[in-house]
Enzyme design. Structure first.
Site, PDB file in Angstrom:
ATOM      1  N   HIS A  96       0.798  -1.221   0.000  1.00  0.00           N
ATOM      2  CA  HIS A  96       0.000   0.000   0.000  1.00  0.00           C
ATOM      3  C   HIS A  96       0.837   1.280   0.000  1.00  0.00           C
ATOM      4  O   HIS A  96       0.288   2.369  -0.188  1.00  0.00           O
ATOM      5  CB  HIS A  96      -0.982  -0.009   1.178  1.00  0.00           C
ATOM      6  N   ASP A 123      -9.845  -0.310   3.921  1.00  0.00           N
ATOM      7  CA  ASP A 123      -8.667  -0.857   4.596  1.00  0.00           C
ATOM      8  C   ASP A 123      -9.042  -1.269   6.014  1.00  0.00           C
ATOM      9  O   ASP A 123      -9.944  -0.681   6.633  1.00  0.00           O
ATOM     10  CB  ASP A 123      -7.590   0.251   4.649  1.00  0.00           C
ATOM     11  N   HIS A 125      -6.697  -0.847   8.117  1.00  0.00           N
ATOM     12  CA  HIS A 125      -5.765   0.070   8.795  1.00  0.00           C
ATOM     13  C   HIS A 125      -5.964   1.506   8.312  1.00  0.00           C
ATOM     14  O   HIS A 125      -6.367   1.733   7.171  1.00  0.00           O
ATOM     15  CB  HIS A 125      -4.322  -0.348   8.487  1.00  0.00           C
ATOM     16  N   ASP A 127      -3.402   3.609   8.026  1.00  0.00           N
ATOM     17  CA  ASP A 127      -2.188   3.959   7.261  1.00  0.00           C
ATOM     18  C   ASP A 127      -1.857   5.436   7.418  1.00  0.00           C
ATOM     19  O   ASP A 127      -1.530   6.132   6.453  1.00  0.00           O
ATOM     20  CB  ASP A 127      -2.342   3.560   5.782  1.00  0.00           C
ATOM     21  N   HIS A 140       4.168   1.158   4.216  1.00  0.00           N
ATOM     22  CA  HIS A 140       2.766   0.898   3.838  1.00  0.00           C
ATOM     23  C   HIS A 140       1.790   1.308   4.950  1.00  0.00           C
ATOM     24  O   HIS A 140       0.587   1.380   4.705  1.00  0.00           O
ATOM     25  CB  HIS A 140       2.538  -0.555   3.390  1.00  0.00           C
ATOM     26  N   ASP A 226      -7.243  -1.750  -0.242  1.00  0.00           N
ATOM     27  CA  ASP A 226      -6.308  -2.647   0.438  1.00  0.00           C
ATOM     28  C   ASP A 226      -7.095  -3.935   0.694  1.00  0.00           C
ATOM     29  O   ASP A 226      -8.125  -3.911   1.390  1.00  0.00           O
ATOM     30  CB  ASP A 226      -5.853  -1.980   1.749  1.00  0.00           C
ATOM     31  N   ASP A 228      -6.762  -6.248   2.618  1.00  0.00           N
ATOM     32  CA  ASP A 228      -6.990  -6.626   4.023  1.00  0.00           C
ATOM     33  C   ASP A 228      -8.208  -5.932   4.636  1.00  0.00           C
ATOM     34  O   ASP A 228      -8.582  -6.209   5.783  1.00  0.00           O
ATOM     35  CB  ASP A 228      -5.732  -6.449   4.882  1.00  0.00           C
ATOM     36  N   GLU A 271      -1.815  -4.896  -1.559  1.00  0.00           N
ATOM     37  CA  GLU A 271      -1.606  -5.773  -0.397  1.00  0.00           C
ATOM     38  C   GLU A 271      -2.027  -7.230  -0.624  1.00  0.00           C
ATOM     39  O   GLU A 271      -1.970  -8.035   0.313  1.00  0.00           O
ATOM     40  CB  GLU A 271      -2.282  -5.216   0.870  1.00  0.00           C
TER      41      GLU A 271
HETATM   42  N1  ARG Z   1      -0.249   0.122  11.466  1.00  0.00           N
HETATM   43  C1  ARG Z   1       0.733  -0.895  11.143  1.00  0.00           C
HETATM   44  C2  ARG Z   1       2.066  -0.241  10.796  1.00  0.00           C
HETATM   45  O1  ARG Z   1       2.101   0.945  10.582  1.00  0.00           O
HETATM   46  C3  ARG Z   1       0.238  -1.783  10.005  1.00  0.00           C
HETATM   47  C4  ARG Z   1       0.032  -1.068   8.696  1.00  0.00           C
HETATM   48  C5  ARG Z   1      -0.553  -1.986   7.670  1.00  0.00           C
HETATM   49  N2  ARG Z   1      -0.760  -1.299   6.433  1.00  0.00           N
HETATM   50  C6  ARG Z   1      -1.169  -1.884   5.315  1.00  0.00           C
HETATM   51  N3  ARG Z   1      -1.233  -1.140   4.242  1.00  0.00           N
HETATM   52  N4  ARG Z   1      -1.450  -3.162   5.272  1.00  0.00           N
HETATM   53  O2  ARG Z   1       3.070  -0.911  10.729  1.00  0.00           O
HETATM   54 MN    MN Z   2      -3.400  -0.205   3.730  1.00  0.00          MN
HETATM   55 MN    MN Z   3      -4.346  -2.665   5.563  1.00  0.00          MN
END
Ligand code: ARG
Ligand code: MN
Ligand code: MN
Ligand code: MN
Length: 309
Positions: A96, A123, A125, A127, A140, A226, A228, A271
């Protein structure tokens, strides 16, 4: 309508290896034919090239900053070129972090042609980390912050002007994992977040009505998908699974309601991690959802809209 597929086979921004195989997994799952079945012309531009993943620890709060910059410059140029040709770019990630390149290009294009940009961030998350807040150093986890002007200059200025986005242009959907410092920053910057609690209580239909409120003929919608975002029960092929995501039905409705607006202008699919998938089922699900995003529905659209409205 003409769509351009742009592969960016890298996992330099991620904490697990394997998202670099995403573009090919989406092609194998039949993405181009699925889009053609929706009546769009598809140009597969093949894959971009960039540095290998050095797999190093974080330095100054970032892992692989130089490599992330190089990949995002390539993505920015490719996405911007397609928009200038009047094509709808689909970025096939890759992790991402690549949304920094694609969305900075979309923002630059919208600025030049005077269109209003709204970004839908699907998502688990937010991010929205910075080098001070990140628990991992993985870039990401930072693209939304970078696009809003918080991050290293080489990334915040990918499209020349910074910030590429104002937080008010972003709608986040499906969020269920936010780091403690990141959470404070999300509130401070007033990001509009429709988290899983909101979706549980209000339902996906009401959520998407809020997310899509206030669009007009001049709006360019960018969807940053994303994978996920989806519940891991249906989408195991991602590096950072978080339980309790949208179901198949909820995800379909989300995509269908975006399609109904007719405002989709660009898309990231990121992702997807085939190394963690089961016989490419997550890629096939992603393709299935993209069909809905491009207007596939059980009945004629007219009937659907009438029933809803
Ligand atoms: N918040 C966590 C980090 O900053 C996970 C981020 C996951 N991001 C994603 N694009 N899958 O490490
Ligand atoms: Mn993401
Ligand atoms: Mn994510
Ligand atoms: Mn053309």
């Amino acid at each position: 309508r003409t769509v351009a597929l742009i592969g960016a086979p890298t996992d330099v921004g991620a904490g697990a290896r394997g998202a670099s195989m995403g573009p090919e997994a989406l092609r194998v799952a039949g993405l181009a034919d699925a889009l053609r079945a929706q009546g769009v012309q598809v140009l597969d531009r093949g894959n971009l090239h960039g540095p290998a993943n050095p797999w190093q620890p974080a330095q100054g709060g970032y892992r692989h900053l130089d490599e992330v910059v190089a990949w995002n410059r390539a993505v920015h140029a490719a996405v911007h070129a397609e928009l200038q040709h009047g094509h709808l770019p689909i970025l096939l990630g890759g992790d991402h972090c690549l949304a920094m390149g694609s969305i900075s290009a979309v923002a630059r294009h919208c600025r030049a042609v005077g269109r209003t940009l709204r970004v839908l961030w699907l998502d688990a998350h937010a991010d929205f980390n910075t080098s001070e807040l990140t628990p991992s150093g993985n870039l990401h986890g930072m693209p939304v912050a970078v696009l809003c002007g918080f991050g290293p200059t080489a990334l915040t200025h990918l499209g020349g002007a910074s910030p590429a986005l104002h937080p008010s242009q972003v709608r986040q959907i499906g969020i269920r994992s936010v780091d403690p410092g990141e959470k404070r920053f999300v509130h401070e910057q007033r990001l509009e977040v429709y988290d899983m609690r909101y979706i549980d209580e209000m339902g996906m239909r009401h959520t998407m009505e809020q997310v899509l409120a206030g669009l007009d003929d001049n709006t360019h919608l960018h969807v940053s998908f994303d994978v996920d975002f989806l519940d891991p029960d249906i989408a195991p092929g991602v590096g950072t699974t978080v339980p309790g995501g949208p179901t198949y039905r909820e995800a379909q409705l989300c995509m269908e309601m975006i399609a109904d607006t007719g405002r989709l202008g660009s898309l990231d699919i990121v992702e997807l991690n085939p190394a963690l998938d089961e016989r490419n089922r997550t890629a096939r699900l992603a393709v299935d959802l993209v069909e809905s995003l491009f207007g596939k529905s059980t009945l004629m659209r007219e009937h659907q809209v009438r029933r809803r409205g």
